[in-house]
Design a protein around this motif. Structure first.
Motif, PDB file in Angstrom:
ATOM      1  N   TYR A 105       0.863  -1.186   0.000  1.00  0.00           N
ATOM      2  CA  TYR A 105       0.000   0.000   0.000  1.00  0.00           C
ATOM      3  C   TYR A 105       0.897   1.233   0.000  1.00  0.00           C
ATOM      4  N   ALA A 106       0.703   2.124  -0.950  1.00  0.00           N
ATOM      5  CA  ALA A 106       1.482   3.369  -0.995  1.00  0.00           C
ATOM      6  C   ALA A 106       0.864   4.350  -0.002  1.00  0.00           C
ATOM      7  N   VAL A 107       1.590   4.657   1.072  1.00  0.00           N
ATOM      8  CA  VAL A 107       1.001   5.427   2.173  1.00  0.00           C
ATOM      9  C   VAL A 107       1.801   6.701   2.435  1.00  0.00           C
ATOM     10  N   LYS A 138       9.687   0.774   0.396  1.00  0.00           N
ATOM     11  CA  LYS A 138       9.242   1.184  -0.931  1.00  0.00           C
ATOM     12  C   LYS A 138       7.881   1.878  -0.895  1.00  0.00           C
ATOM     13  N   TRP A 139       7.122   1.662   0.187  1.00  0.00           N
ATOM     14  CA  TRP A 139       5.714   2.041   0.145  1.00  0.00           C
ATOM     15  C   TRP A 139       5.330   3.140   1.126  1.00  0.00           C
ATOM     16  N   ASN A 140       6.268   3.568   1.997  1.00  0.00           N
ATOM     17  CA  ASN A 140       5.959   4.623   2.972  1.00  0.00           C
ATOM     18  C   ASN A 140       6.624   5.935   2.534  1.00  0.00           C
ATOM     19  N   LYS A 169      -4.107  15.834   0.298  1.00  0.00           N
ATOM     20  CA  LYS A 169      -3.851  16.533  -0.976  1.00  0.00           C
ATOM     21  C   LYS A 169      -2.856  15.751  -1.839  1.00  0.00           C
ATOM     22  N   VAL A 170      -1.791  15.243  -1.198  1.00  0.00           N
ATOM     23  CA  VAL A 170      -0.759  14.503  -1.932  1.00  0.00           C
ATOM     24  C   VAL A 170      -1.355  13.221  -2.515  1.00  0.00           C
ATOM     25  N   LEU A 171      -2.124  12.533  -1.692  1.00  0.00           N
ATOM     26  CA  LEU A 171      -2.750  11.295  -2.154  1.00  0.00           C
ATOM     27  C   LEU A 171      -3.713  11.574  -3.319  1.00  0.00           C
ATOM     28  N   GLY A 172      -4.462  12.658  -3.184  1.00  0.00           N
ATOM     29  CA  GLY A 172      -5.408  13.055  -4.239  1.00  0.00           C
ATOM     30  C   GLY A 172      -4.676  13.360  -5.539  1.00  0.00           C
ATOM     31  N   ALA A 173      -3.550  14.067  -5.417  1.00  0.00           N
ATOM     32  CA  ALA A 173      -2.771  14.405  -6.615  1.00  0.00           C
ATOM     33  C   ALA A 173      -2.267  13.134  -7.282  1.00  0.00           C
ATOM     34  N   ILE A 215       0.455   4.466  -8.012  1.00  0.00           N
ATOM     35  CA  ILE A 215       0.507   5.605  -7.077  1.00  0.00           C
ATOM     36  C   ILE A 215       1.918   5.715  -6.485  1.00  0.00           C
ATOM     37  N   ARG A 216       2.497   4.586  -6.117  1.00  0.00           N
ATOM     38  CA  ARG A 216       3.854   4.576  -5.537  1.00  0.00           C
ATOM     39  C   ARG A 216       4.872   5.195  -6.502  1.00  0.00           C
ATOM     40  N   VAL A 217       4.813   4.760  -7.751  1.00  0.00           N
ATOM     41  CA  VAL A 217       5.764   5.273  -8.758  1.00  0.00           C
ATOM     42  C   VAL A 217       5.554   6.784  -8.938  1.00  0.00           C
TER      43      VAL A 217
END
Lengths: 394, 286
Positions: free
Chosen positions: A126-128, A144-146, A318-322, A335-337
């Protein structure tokens, strides 16, 4: 077959096909909201500051929904109380992933709790965005995901020692609560003091609940440092100030990391809070995009002034939305990339990370309580007041 | 001068410990009930005092008698419902009382969370000092310490020099013997529980002046009280007073010379040592 019959059949066929496609990918149903999961410390020692962070997230979600949500779907925030306990948070994030089937996740409050859930995010892929995990040791090779959504703990109170040293301060006492964030700050400030040629005359760590602050305050009083730096959370930040007063000692510079920015701090200490220095990753007069609107909307929604925890929670949404809009997808890998490759302007400053997810864009400024109100004292171009020394202690 | 200051700090800390521990001890002494909800009564009183003082401007020392009376009544209402029915359960009574008071603790903490929230709070009261040469005395700490010791002294004289106090002691030593002498043991137990709750609540009102406190502090306060009572000897009033002051002094010295971590862990190290060497408690060992 007439044209009318053909049209009817085609309409039926396309209708059935659409229905089947919805049934095949139920998560993509246009009317189903995007579920964003997180835990927050609604109870426990982190509750005072975590509330601000959660409010920031809620505002971010509210604003996104007012604009139609993401990918044309509304957003739904699912929050569980982790009781300020890492173990509870791990259990609850597992529940968010496996039972609630959250589409997206946002990190919890505090470095220690994030440190506990970070391996889960790597395992579950999960990209968090981690709005409150300032310790850099989470964002190391293998992670890789945080993604760090706040300034590093190494920068907390970083600006104070050079300033104090320039004004003649030579000796320092450093106190650190035993938690991931505060210990990282504790080590960084001791190292910084030594690099500046300042003498660390007293240092100690302690644990909650309610240690005997009187003895530590007395030991510091005997060491007579010019600067006292407390790497604290809220309860010990209050306890230390009371203990210093009880032992009749007021250092020239008295700074604490987390605690003084909370409104409850001044209520708990009254005039004793005046002169206490702290830090912030966001302030209402920052020239960052959206800062003014964020302040206004937050005040209207929660009837309180936002602080940097609120800005961090708001920024994470906001970052997640972008990233979701940028990838036009809820695919975690995409999303992670995207998060690795892009910079997002937030109210705290630019969100950008290195290859391990460590923040490269955020910084910390100093604030001081003056006449019962927090005033920004650095950087100079935004400062609302001059740093007042010595700390009166009464 | 440093030694004097450390001694004073230790005595003042010990003074608050006495009040925290004696209320637990009183209930155990008379009923053989380890009240696991002890800390939650302290915390509820502390949070109530903060709430009332912040809204009305009342001094916490004026709130103190209000808290005492209200919590005495609450204790008197709870005892016949929750504790008294367990008293005729024989050997099972102690285990059952642990379960009942654990449940009560959970309910009280949830009420406190619901009513006052989860935040740590503390009252800015008497935030100045008296200075005598190199010695500094915090007014809040001195007032809290004096009140705590005063309340415990009243308890001591009440227990030893009034007929009801003697009846209470008699009931704690031998309920059957006391009943044979015409003492209404049931009433004594009711009074002891209510008084224990009132004393615990008084401790909360005093502690909120010197410590940040939240609903979740309850369990830590129960553990602290239990450590002191175990050190002094369960049911031993003098032993618990001595243990509270010794622990205050030891923590004061450890905090100064060894730092905050040592002060935190010290009560448990001492408890383990005492349990190994004198399992009957300090008082009976002396």
């Amino acid at each position: 077959m007439t044209n009318t019959h053909l049209l009817h059949r085609l309409a039926w066929a396309s209708g059935v096909a659409m229905l089947l496609s919805f049934m095949a990918t139920p998560g993509q149903a246009a009317d189903k909201p995007i579920l964003i999961g997180a835990t927050s410390s609604e109870t426990g020692p982190f509750a005072a500051d975590a509330e601000y962070n959660l409010n920031g997230m809620k505002l971010g979600i509210e604003e996104a929904n007012a604009k139609g949500g993401w990918l044309g779907r509304k957003l739904e925030l699912k929050i569980y109380d982790d009781e300020s306990k890492p173990g509870t948070a791990v259990r609850l994030y597992t529940r968010l992933i496996t039972e609630d089937k959250a589409d997206l996740l946002i990190g919890p409050y505090s470095s220690g709790i994030t440190q506990a859930i970070a391996p889960l995010m790597n395992k579950q892929q999960y990209a968090v965005v981690e709005p409150e995990a300032s310790i850099p040791t989470i964002y190391v090779p293998g992670n890789k995901w945080n993604f760090q959504g706040v300034a590093s703990s190494l920068t907390y109170l970083e600006g104070l020692l050079p300033l104090a040293n320039k004004n003649g301060a030579k000796t320092v006492a450093v106190l650190g609560l035993k938690s991931a964030f505060t210990l990282a700050c504790y080590d960084a400030r001791i190292k910084q003091a030594e690099q500046l040629g300042m003498k660390v005359v007293y240092k100690t760590t302690y644990s909650l609940p309610e240690p005997d602050f009187a003895s530590m305050a007395l030991a510091i009083k005997n060491a007579q440092p010019d600067v006292v730096l407390g790497c604290t959370y809220y309860p010990d930040a209050v306890g230390l100030v009371k203990a210093f007063q009880a032992q009749g000692f007021a250092p020239k510079y008295f700074a604490e990391t987390v605690g003084p920015v909370a409104a409850a701090f001044t209520k708990a200490l009254g005039p004793l809070a005046n002169g206490i220095i702290s830090n912030t990753g966001w302030w209402h007069n920052f020239k960052t995009p959206g800062s003014k609107e964020f302040t206004e909307h937050y005040k209207a929604m929660f009837k309180q002034d936002p602080d940097y925890h609120s800005a961090a929670g708001y920024g994470a949404v906001k970052v997640l939305g972008a990233a979701v809009e940028g990838t036009k997808s809820l695919d975690q890998d995409k999303i992670r990339v995207w998060l690795h490759a892009n910079t997002v302007d937030t109210v705290q400053g630019p969100f950008k990370v290195d290859a391990n997810g460590l923040s490269q864009g955020f910084s910390q400024s100093l604030v001081q309580i003056q006449d019962g109100h927090l005033k920004l004292v650095t950087p100079e171009d935004l400062a609302e007041a001059k740093l007042l020394v010595p700390y009166p202690g009464k | 001068m440093l030694a004097v200051q450390l001694l004073i700090n230790g005595i003042l800390l010990g003074g608050t410990y006495v009040l925290i521990a004696q209320s637990l001890n009183l209930i155990f002494g008379v009923m053989r009930v380890v009240n696991l909800a002890h800390g939650s009564f302290i915390v509820m009183a502390g949070l109530f005092t903060f709430w009332l003082s912040a809204r009305t401007g009342l001094s916490p020392l004026i709130v103190l008698p209000i808290v005492f009376v209200v919590s005495f009544v609450v204790g008197a209402l709870l005892q016949p419902v929750l504790i008294e029915p367990l008293m005729n359960q024989g050997r099972r009574a102690e285990l059952l009382s642990l379960m009942v008071t654990f449940g009560l603790d959970y309910v009280l903490v949830q009420i406190a969370l619901h009513v006052w929230g989860a935040d740590y709070v503390s009252l800015p009261y008497l935030q100045s000092t008296w200075t005598f040469g190199a010695i500094t005395l915090s007014k809040a700490l001195v007032v809290v310490g004096l009140f705590a010791v005063g309340i415990v002294a009243l308890l001591y004289f009440g227990l030893n020099y009034t007929s009801f106090g003697k009846a209470l002691l008699a009931a704690s030593q031998s309920p059957v013997g006391a009943a044979c002498c015409g003492i209404n043991v049931r009433r004594v137990r009711l009074f002891a529980f209510a008084l224990g709750i009132a004393l615990a609540s008084s401790a909360g009102t005093l502690l909120i002046m010197i410590l940040p406190m939240a609903a979740e502090s309850a369990d830590n306060l129960t553990i602290l009280a239990f450590v002191i009572v175990a050190l002094g000897g369960l049911g031993e009033y003098a032993g618990v007073t001595i243990a509270a002051f010794l622990l205050g002094l030891a923590q004061s010295l450890a905090g100064y010379f060894l730092g905050g971590d040592a002060a935190n862990v010290l009560p448990f190290v001492i408890l383990i040592a005492v349990m190994l060497l004198w399992p009957q408690g300090l008082r009976r060992a002396a």
